[in-house]
Design an enzyme around this catalytic site. Structure first.
Site, PDB file in Angstrom:
ATOM      1  N   GLY A 191     -27.744 -37.439  53.762  1.00 46.24           N
ATOM      2  CA  GLY A 191     -28.924 -37.739  52.927  1.00 46.24           C
ATOM      3  C   GLY A 191     -29.299 -39.199  53.092  1.00 46.24           C
ATOM      4  CB  ALA A 192     -28.648 -41.305  56.000  1.00 45.58           C
ATOM      5  CG  LEU A 245     -33.522 -46.942  40.556  1.00 47.97           C
ATOM      6  CD1 LEU A 245     -32.588 -47.378  41.648  1.00 47.97           C
ATOM      7  CD2 LEU A 245     -34.502 -48.063  40.244  1.00 47.97           C
ATOM      8  CB  VAL A 246     -39.577 -44.814  41.435  1.00 47.31           C
ATOM      9  CG1 VAL A 246     -40.728 -43.976  41.973  1.00 47.31           C
ATOM     10  CG2 VAL A 246     -39.904 -45.394  40.064  1.00 47.31           C
ATOM     11  CE1 TYR A 259     -31.468 -35.652  36.633  1.00 43.95           C
ATOM     12  CE2 TYR A 259     -29.286 -35.797  35.643  1.00 43.95           C
ATOM     13  CZ  TYR A 259     -30.098 -35.842  36.753  1.00 43.95           C
ATOM     14  OH  TYR A 259     -29.549 -36.058  37.985  1.00 43.95           O
ATOM     15  CB  ALA A 314     -32.149 -35.141  46.170  1.00 43.85           C
TER      16      ALA A 314
HETATM   17  P1  NAD Z   1     -34.156 -38.659  47.869  1.00 41.46           P
HETATM   18  O1  NAD Z   1     -35.093 -37.495  47.733  1.00 41.46           O
HETATM   19  O2  NAD Z   1     -34.736 -40.017  48.032  1.00 41.46           O
HETATM   20  O3  NAD Z   1     -33.159 -38.409  49.112  1.00 41.46           O
HETATM   21  C1  NAD Z   1     -32.671 -37.167  49.469  1.00 41.46           C
HETATM   22  C2  NAD Z   1     -32.056 -37.192  50.860  1.00 41.46           C
HETATM   23  O4  NAD Z   1     -31.535 -35.882  51.136  1.00 41.46           O
HETATM   24  C3  NAD Z   1     -33.040 -37.515  51.995  1.00 41.46           C
HETATM   25  O5  NAD Z   1     -32.373 -38.297  52.984  1.00 41.46           O
HETATM   26  C4  NAD Z   1     -33.351 -36.134  52.582  1.00 41.46           C
HETATM   27  O6  NAD Z   1     -33.740 -36.148  53.956  1.00 41.46           O
HETATM   28  C5  NAD Z   1     -31.996 -35.485  52.421  1.00 41.46           C
HETATM   29  N1  NAD Z   1     -32.027 -34.017  52.439  1.00 41.46           N
HETATM   30  C6  NAD Z   1     -32.615 -33.167  51.567  1.00 41.46           C
HETATM   31  N2  NAD Z   1     -32.385 -31.891  51.930  1.00 41.46           N
HETATM   32  C7  NAD Z   1     -31.624 -31.932  53.058  1.00 41.46           C
HETATM   33  C8  NAD Z   1     -31.045 -30.965  53.899  1.00 41.46           C
HETATM   34  N3  NAD Z   1     -31.183 -29.647  53.692  1.00 41.46           N
HETATM   35  N4  NAD Z   1     -30.324 -31.382  54.977  1.00 41.46           N
HETATM   36  C9  NAD Z   1     -30.177 -32.704  55.249  1.00 41.46           C
HETATM   37  N5  NAD Z   1     -30.677 -33.674  54.459  1.00 41.46           N
HETATM   38  C10 NAD Z   1     -31.400 -33.290  53.379  1.00 41.46           C
HETATM   39  O7  NAD Z   1     -33.203 -38.563  46.605  1.00 41.46           O
HETATM   40  P2  NAD Z   1     -32.394 -39.634  45.711  1.00 41.46           P
HETATM   41  O8  NAD Z   1     -33.125 -39.789  44.434  1.00 41.46           O
HETATM   42  O9  NAD Z   1     -31.986 -40.807  46.495  1.00 41.46           O
HETATM   43  O10 NAD Z   1     -31.126 -38.736  45.339  1.00 41.46           O
HETATM   44  C11 NAD Z   1     -29.887 -38.808  46.019  1.00 41.46           C
HETATM   45  C12 NAD Z   1     -28.776 -38.509  45.017  1.00 41.46           C
HETATM   46  O11 NAD Z   1     -28.773 -39.516  44.004  1.00 41.46           O
HETATM   47  C13 NAD Z   1     -28.956 -37.170  44.275  1.00 41.46           C
HETATM   48  O12 NAD Z   1     -27.687 -36.575  44.081  1.00 41.46           O
HETATM   49  C14 NAD Z   1     -29.523 -37.600  42.924  1.00 41.46           C
HETATM   50  O13 NAD Z   1     -29.256 -36.681  41.900  1.00 41.46           O
HETATM   51  C15 NAD Z   1     -28.764 -38.905  42.732  1.00 41.46           C
HETATM   52  N6  NAD Z   1     -29.336 -39.815  41.717  1.00 41.46           N
HETATM   53  C16 NAD Z   1     -30.673 -40.108  41.716  1.00 41.46           C
HETATM   54  C17 NAD Z   1     -31.179 -40.942  40.722  1.00 41.46           C
HETATM   55  C18 NAD Z   1     -32.650 -41.289  40.676  1.00 41.46           C
HETATM   56  O14 NAD Z   1     -33.095 -41.802  39.645  1.00 41.46           O
HETATM   57  N7  NAD Z   1     -33.389 -41.085  41.730  1.00 41.46           N
HETATM   58  C19 NAD Z   1     -30.324 -41.505  39.750  1.00 41.46           C
HETATM   59  C20 NAD Z   1     -28.962 -41.226  39.816  1.00 41.46           C
HETATM   60  C21 NAD Z   1     -28.480 -40.366  40.797  1.00 41.46           C
END
Ligand code: NAD
Length: 395
Positions: free
Chosen positions: A47-48, A273-274, A234, A139
Site C-alpha cells: 500500500g505504498a 488525516l485527509v 468508525y 485501504a
Molecule cells: P490510501 O487510500 O491513501 O492508501 C491505500 C493504499 O492501498 C494505496 O497505496 C493503494 O494503491 C493501495 N491498495 C488498495 N487496494 C489495493 C490492492 N488490492 N492491492 C494493492 N494495493 C492496494 O489510504 P490511507 O488513508 O493511507 O490508509 C492506509 C491505512 O492507514 C489504512 O489501514 C487506514 O485505515 C489507516 N489509517 C488511516 C487514517 C486516515 O485518517 N487516513 C488514520 C489512521 C489509520
C-alpha cells in the site's frame, strides 16, 4: 494535455503528474531536514503509493537510507485519461530514490492475491535478499479471497442502530444531517474480510516461509480510534470491527515473529488525516476540519509524513517502543490530547454551514484533498501542457 481537477463527490478522477511529483518532493525535503537516527534499512511497503504507506516509504528511504519495495494498485494513463495519483507519486519516488543510489522497486497489482505475494517474494530475493521492516497500509473497498475465491465488499456503517449526525460536503461546504443505516451481519463479516488482519497474516506467513524476513524484522499495520463523536460510524462500526480484528492479528503475528526470528508485529494508531480513504467516510471530514483548526492553532498539526517520521524515530526504533495498554503504538497522542478533544467537542456543538469557514479549517481540508491528486502545489504551472504518460519501471 492541460490537467485541471475533475471532482465527483468525494473522489477526484484525475491527477497531475508534476503536482504529484512536487507533493512527493515536499515530503522528501521534510524528511531530509530531520535528525538521522536509527531506522529500517530494507523495507517492504504494502500500500505504498498514497497516504500513510507512501509516507512510510519516503521516510524509510530518505530518513534512514532504506532500500524499498512498494506494492500498490494504481492505474497508468490511457488515451485522454491521466494515471492515478499513486502512479505519479511512485514514479517521482523511484526517480528521487535511485538518484541517491537507493534500491526502489515497485509492483503494481492486487496485493490480496497469492500471485502478487509470490512476485514480491521473488523480487525481495533478487534485489534485497531480506527485509527488516514490513509496513501494511492497504485501504480498499474490495477483496477477493485468494483461497476460496469469495469476493467481499467493505462498507462504512454503524452496527445495530442507525447513526445520525452532522456531515459536510467538503467541496461545496454544505453542512447537513446524515443518517447512516446499520450494517447487516453479512456486511460486518465482509468488511472484516477486506480491512481486517487476514491478508496481513497471509503476507507475513508467506514472507516468513520464504525466508525473506531478516532476524529481528518488524511489521506494522495502521489503525485508527478517534473521538466519541465518530465512534458509531468508525470505531464501533464496521470499520472499527475490522480494526479490532487487525489488532488481534498483531498479537498473533507478534508471538509468531518473536518465536521464529526474534521479530515484532504491532499496530500503530495514527492521526485522522485527509487521504483518499478517509474522505469517503461520512461525518469524519467535518471532524477532521475542526481537528485541523484546533491542532494548527496549538502548533501541533501533522501530516502523514510528520506522523510516520515520529513513528520510526520516536517509537519503533527506540530502544524500548512505548505501547498502550492494548499493546499498540500511539502516534495519535496529540490528536487525542484532552485539551484538543475538548475544544473540538465544543466546536462540534456550535458548527453550522454559516460558521464553518470561521470555526473550522474547511479550506485546509480542501487544499489537502486536492494536493493528494497533485493540485494546488506551489511552483506547478497548471495552465501548461503536460504529458500524462509517465513510465514506472516494473508496472
Ligand atoms: P490510501 O487510500 O491513501 O492508501 C491505500 C493504499 O492501498 C494505496 O497505496 C493503494 O494503491 C493501495 N491498495 C488498495 N487496494 C489495493 C490492492 N488490492 N492491492 C494493492 N494495493 C492496494 O489510504 P490511507 O488513508 O493511507 O490508509 C492506509 C491505512 O492507514 C489504512 O489501514 C487506514 O485505515 C489507516 N489509517 C488511516 C487514517 C486516515 O485518517 N487516513 C488514520 C489512521 C489509520
Amino acid at each position: 494535455m492541460v490537467i485541471q481537477p475533475k471532482i465527483r463527490g468525494f473522489i477526484c478522477t484525475n491527477a497531475h503528474p508534476e503536482g504529484c511529483a512536487e507533493h512527493v518532493a515536499e515530503q522528501i525535503r521534510y524528511i531530509k531536514e530531520q535528525p538521522k537516527l536509527n531506522g529500517p534499512k530494507k523495507v517492504l511497503v504494502i500500500g505504498a503509493s498514497t497516504g500513510f504507506g507512501l509516507a512510510s516509504r519516503i521516510s524509510a528511504a530518505f530518513g534512514f537510507g532504506a532500500d524499498t519495495i512498494g506494492v500498490f494498485f494504481e492505474r497508468p494513463a490511457e488515451k485522454d485519461r491521466t494515471a492515478s495519483a499513486g502512479w505519479y507519486n511512485t514514479a517521482a519516488f523511484e526517480k528521487a530514490a535511485r538518484a541517491e543510489g537507493l534500491v526502489a522497486e515497485s509492483i503494481n497489482g492486487n496485493a490480496f492475491s497469492d500471485e502478487i505475494k509470490q512476485e514480491t517474494i521473488a523480487l525481495i530475493k533478487e534485489k534485497l535478499g531480506q527485509v527488516d521492516l514490513v509496513i501494511y497500509s492497504l485501504a480498499s473497498p474490495r477483496r477477493t479471497h485468494p483461497k476460496t475465491g469469495e469476493s467481499f465488499t467493505s462498507v462504512i456503517k454503524p452496527i445495530q442502530a442507525p447513526y445520525t449526525n452532522k456531515t459536510v460536503n467538503f467541496m461545496s461546504g454544505a453542512v447537513s444531517e446524515v443518517t447512516v443505516a446499520p450494517a447487516t451481519e453479512d456486511e460486518v463479516r465482509q468488511t472484516i474480510a477486506v480491512m481486517g488482519g487476514e491478508d496481513w497474516d497471509f503476507w507475513i506467513h508467506d514472507l516468513l516461509a520464504a525466508g525473506v524476513l531478516a532476524q529481528g524484522a518488524k511489521t506494522v499495520a495502521y489503525s485508527y480510534i478517534g473521538p466519541q463523536i465518530t465512534y458509531p460510524i468508525y470505531r464501533e462500526g464496521t470499520i472499527g470491527r475490522s480494526k479490532d480484528h487487525l489488532e488481534q492479528t498483531a498479537h498473533e503475528l507478534n508471538r509468531l515473529l518473536q518465536d521464529k526470528i526474534g521479530g515484532q508485529a504491532v499496530v500503530s494508531v495514527n492521526k485522522a488525516l485527509v487521504t483518499q480513504s478517509s474522505s469517503a467516510i461520512p461525518i469524519v471530514p467535518l471532524y477532521i476540519s475542526l481537528l485541523f483548526k484546533v491542532m494548527k492553532e496549538k502548533g501541533i498539526h501533522e501530516g502523514t509524513i510528520e506522523q510516520i517520521y515520529r513513528l520510526y524515530a520516536d517509537r519503533l526504533y527506540k530502544e524500548e517502543t512505548p505501547l498502550d495498554e492494548a499493546g499498540r503504538i500511539r502516534i495519535d497522542d496529540w490528536e487525542m490530547r484532552e485539551d484538543v478533544q475538548q475544544e473540538v467537542d465544543a466546536l462540534w456543538n456550535r458548527i453550522t454551514e454559516e460558521n464553518l469557514a470561521e470555526l473550522g479549517d474547511l479550506e485546509g481540508y480542501r487544499q489537502d484533498f486536492l494536493r493528494l491528486f497533485g493540485f494546488g502545489l506551489p511552483g506547478v504551472d497548471y495552465e501548461a501542457e503536460v504529458d500524462p504518460n509517465v513510465p514506472l519501471t516494473r508496472a
